[in-house]
Design a protein around this motif. Structure first.
Motif, PDB file in Angstrom:
ATOM      1  N   GLY A 180      52.980  20.062 -48.855  1.00  0.00           N
ATOM      2  CA  GLY A 180      52.928  21.372 -49.513  1.00  0.00           C
ATOM      3  C   GLY A 180      52.489  22.519 -48.623  1.00  0.00           C
ATOM      4  O   GLY A 180      52.505  23.683 -49.048  1.00  0.00           O
ATOM      5  N   SER A 181      52.088  22.243 -47.384  1.00  0.00           N
ATOM      6  CA  SER A 181      51.602  23.317 -46.513  1.00  0.00           C
ATOM      7  C   SER A 181      52.719  24.271 -46.085  1.00  0.00           C
ATOM      8  O   SER A 181      52.453  25.397 -45.664  1.00  0.00           O
ATOM      9  CB  SER A 181      50.879  22.750 -45.293  1.00  0.00           C
ATOM     10  OG  SER A 181      51.726  21.925 -44.544  1.00  0.00           O
ATOM     11  N   TYR A 182      53.970  23.845 -46.215  1.00  0.00           N
ATOM     12  CA  TYR A 182      55.104  24.721 -45.901  1.00  0.00           C
ATOM     13  C   TYR A 182      55.049  25.997 -46.748  1.00  0.00           C
ATOM     14  O   TYR A 182      55.324  27.090 -46.262  1.00  0.00           O
ATOM     15  CB  TYR A 182      56.424  23.978 -46.138  1.00  0.00           C
ATOM     16  CG  TYR A 182      57.643  24.862 -46.020  1.00  0.00           C
ATOM     17  CD1 TYR A 182      58.114  25.251 -44.780  1.00  0.00           C
ATOM     18  CD2 TYR A 182      58.298  25.329 -47.154  1.00  0.00           C
ATOM     19  CE1 TYR A 182      59.217  26.082 -44.660  1.00  0.00           C
ATOM     20  CE2 TYR A 182      59.410  26.155 -47.041  1.00  0.00           C
ATOM     21  CZ  TYR A 182      59.856  26.526 -45.799  1.00  0.00           C
ATOM     22  OH  TYR A 182      60.942  27.359 -45.681  1.00  0.00           O
ATOM     23  N   PHE A 183      54.656  25.855 -48.007  1.00  0.00           N
ATOM     24  CA  PHE A 183      54.638  27.001 -48.919  1.00  0.00           C
ATOM     25  C   PHE A 183      53.497  27.967 -48.590  1.00  0.00           C
ATOM     26  O   PHE A 183      53.629  29.168 -48.780  1.00  0.00           O
ATOM     27  CB  PHE A 183      54.580  26.522 -50.368  1.00  0.00           C
ATOM     28  CG  PHE A 183      55.751  25.646 -50.709  1.00  0.00           C
ATOM     29  CD1 PHE A 183      57.018  26.186 -50.868  1.00  0.00           C
ATOM     30  CD2 PHE A 183      55.602  24.278 -50.808  1.00  0.00           C
ATOM     31  CE1 PHE A 183      58.113  25.386 -51.136  1.00  0.00           C
ATOM     32  CE2 PHE A 183      56.690  23.455 -51.081  1.00  0.00           C
ATOM     33  CZ  PHE A 183      57.947  24.013 -51.245  1.00  0.00           C
TER      34      PHE A 183
ATOM     35  N   GLN B 104      52.464  33.045 -46.306  1.00  0.00           N
ATOM     36  CA  GLN B 104      51.413  33.523 -45.405  1.00  0.00           C
ATOM     37  C   GLN B 104      50.058  33.611 -46.110  1.00  0.00           C
ATOM     38  O   GLN B 104      49.383  34.640 -46.091  1.00  0.00           O
ATOM     39  CB  GLN B 104      51.810  34.874 -44.799  1.00  0.00           C
ATOM     40  CG  GLN B 104      53.056  34.771 -43.959  1.00  0.00           C
ATOM     41  CD  GLN B 104      53.497  36.094 -43.380  1.00  0.00           C
ATOM     42  OE1 GLN B 104      53.101  37.150 -43.849  1.00  0.00           O
ATOM     43  NE2 GLN B 104      54.340  36.030 -42.367  1.00  0.00           N
ATOM     44  N   VAL B 105      49.677  32.475 -46.714  1.00  0.00           N
ATOM     45  CA  VAL B 105      48.400  32.375 -47.411  1.00  0.00           C
ATOM     46  C   VAL B 105      47.450  31.573 -46.530  1.00  0.00           C
ATOM     47  O   VAL B 105      47.782  30.483 -46.091  1.00  0.00           O
ATOM     48  CB  VAL B 105      48.582  31.650 -48.771  1.00  0.00           C
ATOM     49  CG1 VAL B 105      47.276  31.595 -49.522  1.00  0.00           C
ATOM     50  CG2 VAL B 105      49.645  32.340 -49.607  1.00  0.00           C
TER      51      VAL B 105
ATOM     52  N   ILE C 278      47.701  26.497 -51.615  1.00  0.00           N
ATOM     53  CA  ILE C 278      48.868  25.869 -52.257  1.00  0.00           C
ATOM     54  C   ILE C 278      48.885  24.381 -51.932  1.00  0.00           C
ATOM     55  O   ILE C 278      49.092  23.545 -52.812  1.00  0.00           O
ATOM     56  CB  ILE C 278      50.179  26.559 -51.832  1.00  0.00           C
ATOM     57  CG1 ILE C 278      50.183  28.021 -52.323  1.00  0.00           C
ATOM     58  CG2 ILE C 278      51.392  25.815 -52.370  1.00  0.00           C
ATOM     59  CD1 ILE C 278      51.320  28.863 -51.801  1.00  0.00           C
ATOM     60  N   LYS C 279      48.637  24.039 -50.665  1.00  0.00           N
ATOM     61  CA  LYS C 279      48.597  22.629 -50.264  1.00  0.00           C
ATOM     62  C   LYS C 279      47.515  21.888 -51.045  1.00  0.00           C
ATOM     63  O   LYS C 279      47.751  20.790 -51.556  1.00  0.00           O
ATOM     64  CB  LYS C 279      48.324  22.520 -48.764  1.00  0.00           C
ATOM     65  CG  LYS C 279      48.139  21.097 -48.290  1.00  0.00           C
ATOM     66  CD  LYS C 279      47.764  21.039 -46.820  1.00  0.00           C
ATOM     67  CE  LYS C 279      47.495  19.609 -46.394  1.00  0.00           C
ATOM     68  NZ  LYS C 279      47.157  19.511 -44.976  1.00  0.00           N
ATOM     69  N   LEU C 280      46.337  22.484 -51.155  1.00  0.00           N
ATOM     70  CA  LEU C 280      45.225  21.832 -51.857  1.00  0.00           C
ATOM     71  C   LEU C 280      45.550  21.632 -53.337  1.00  0.00           C
ATOM     72  O   LEU C 280      45.344  20.549 -53.889  1.00  0.00           O
ATOM     73  CB  LEU C 280      43.948  22.668 -51.698  1.00  0.00           C
ATOM     74  CG  LEU C 280      42.688  22.093 -52.324  1.00  0.00           C
ATOM     75  CD1 LEU C 280      42.343  20.754 -51.705  1.00  0.00           C
ATOM     76  CD2 LEU C 280      41.534  23.064 -52.154  1.00  0.00           C
TER      77      LEU C 280
ATOM     78  N   TYR D 218      48.584  21.617 -54.742  1.00  0.00           N
ATOM     79  CA  TYR D 218      49.735  20.708 -54.824  1.00  0.00           C
ATOM     80  C   TYR D 218      49.312  19.249 -54.660  1.00  0.00           C
ATOM     81  O   TYR D 218      49.666  18.391 -55.461  1.00  0.00           O
ATOM     82  CB  TYR D 218      50.737  21.112 -53.738  1.00  0.00           C
ATOM     83  CG  TYR D 218      51.942  20.230 -53.587  1.00  0.00           C
ATOM     84  CD1 TYR D 218      52.971  20.241 -54.523  1.00  0.00           C
ATOM     85  CD2 TYR D 218      52.079  19.394 -52.482  1.00  0.00           C
ATOM     86  CE1 TYR D 218      54.094  19.439 -54.360  1.00  0.00           C
ATOM     87  CE2 TYR D 218      53.189  18.600 -52.313  1.00  0.00           C
ATOM     88  CZ  TYR D 218      54.198  18.623 -53.260  1.00  0.00           C
ATOM     89  OH  TYR D 218      55.295  17.836 -53.097  1.00  0.00           O
ATOM     90  N   THR D 219      48.526  18.960 -53.612  1.00  0.00           N
ATOM     91  CA  THR D 219      48.125  17.576 -53.376  1.00  0.00           C
ATOM     92  C   THR D 219      47.184  17.072 -54.474  1.00  0.00           C
ATOM     93  O   THR D 219      47.254  15.897 -54.844  1.00  0.00           O
ATOM     94  CB  THR D 219      47.461  17.386 -51.994  1.00  0.00           C
ATOM     95  OG1 THR D 219      46.375  18.304 -51.857  1.00  0.00           O
ATOM     96  CG2 THR D 219      48.452  17.599 -50.876  1.00  0.00           C
ATOM     97  N   THR D 220      46.351  17.954 -55.013  1.00  0.00           N
ATOM     98  CA  THR D 220      45.458  17.551 -56.108  1.00  0.00           C
ATOM     99  C   THR D 220      46.264  17.218 -57.362  1.00  0.00           C
ATOM    100  O   THR D 220      46.079  16.158 -57.972  1.00  0.00           O
ATOM    101  CB  THR D 220      44.428  18.653 -56.420  1.00  0.00           C
ATOM    102  OG1 THR D 220      43.667  18.923 -55.242  1.00  0.00           O
ATOM    103  CG2 THR D 220      43.503  18.254 -57.543  1.00  0.00           C
ATOM    104  N   ILE D 221      47.168  18.113 -57.739  1.00  0.00           N
ATOM    105  CA  ILE D 221      47.990  17.887 -58.937  1.00  0.00           C
ATOM    106  C   ILE D 221      48.833  16.625 -58.778  1.00  0.00           C
ATOM    107  O   ILE D 221      48.889  15.783 -59.670  1.00  0.00           O
ATOM    108  CB  ILE D 221      48.892  19.110 -59.232  1.00  0.00           C
ATOM    109  CG1 ILE D 221      48.048  20.274 -59.733  1.00  0.00           C
ATOM    110  CG2 ILE D 221      49.980  18.761 -60.250  1.00  0.00           C
ATOM    111  CD1 ILE D 221      48.797  21.595 -59.827  1.00  0.00           C
ATOM    112  N   MET D 222      49.470  16.475 -57.627  1.00  0.00           N
ATOM    113  CA  MET D 222      50.343  15.322 -57.431  1.00  0.00           C
ATOM    114  C   MET D 222      49.545  14.020 -57.341  1.00  0.00           C
ATOM    115  O   MET D 222      49.966  12.992 -57.871  1.00  0.00           O
ATOM    116  CB  MET D 222      51.208  15.516 -56.183  1.00  0.00           C
ATOM    117  CG  MET D 222      52.194  16.672 -56.312  1.00  0.00           C
ATOM    118  SD  MET D 222      53.145  16.701 -57.846  1.00  0.00           S
ATOM    119  CE  MET D 222      54.090  15.209 -57.696  1.00  0.00           C
TER     120      MET D 222
END
Length: 195
Positions: free
Chosen positions: A139-142, A147-148, A153-155, A157-161
């Protein structure tokens, strides 16, 4: 009879959760599975996903050029051979002592340059597809795209998934085990009724 009704009610509840979660996150589960599969095979892709690491002239570090000289060569190579508009912000410098080679990996795009540590000769200009796939996978691509900073978003995304996959596994197990349990309860009740 109440045991069977409770078990059936619980089974229907878990089936709803399992179905809703599977439907809502289908695209993300498919993305994670697909990118995970590609990452697992990257070293066996014949250079398609992960470029071969080339060998330099010497593994003797005393003979190597200074890192700043190698870095200038890598930046010039990137601009001359790929595009003058590409950023030279470095993500990392990956030195392979056993090969006498250094990789310059850039932060803002998916290009890399491999140089001979001794001569500074360009060994390979690589398109870092596996990095792109890894960034999609986690998810780090997003975060980069938007440019966050700090990768929220990665955190998220990985938590939800991760939590979803855990719930999916638990409800999936109950959907497998629940009917067997209900069947045993019915058989036990039937056996008592016969006696």
């Amino acid at each position: 009879m109440n045991d069977i009704k409770d078990s059936s009610r619980r089974l229907r509840f878990y089936r709803k959760i399992h179905g809703a979660l599977g439907g809502a996150l289908f695209i993300f589960f498919t993305l994670i599975a697909g990118t995970g599969l590609l990452l697992g095979w990257k070293k066996h892709s014949g250079g398609l996903l992960l470029a071969k690491s080339y060998a330099g002239a010497s593994t003797d570090a005393k003979r190597w050029l200074p890192i700043d000289s190698l870095q200038r060569i890598a930046f010039r190579t990137l601009h001359d051979s790929v595009s003058a508009n590409l950023s030279t912000n470095l993500d990392r410098i990956d030195i392979r002592p056993q090969k006498g080679m250094v990789k310059f990996v850039f932060e803002d795009h998916y290009w890399g340059v491999q140089l001979d540590c001794t001569t500074g000769q360009v060994l390979h200009i690589e398109r870092r597809r596996s990095d792109f796939i890894e960034h999609l996978h986690d998810g780090s691509y997003f975060d980069s795209l938007l440019q966050v900073g700090d990768q929220p978003i990665k955190l998220t995304y990985t938590t939800i998934m991760g939590v979803s996959l855990l719930i999916f596994a638990i409800t999936g197990f109950y959907l497998y085990y629940g009917p067997k349990r209900i069947r045993k309860q019915k058989q036990a009740r039937s056996a008592k009724a016969v006696v």
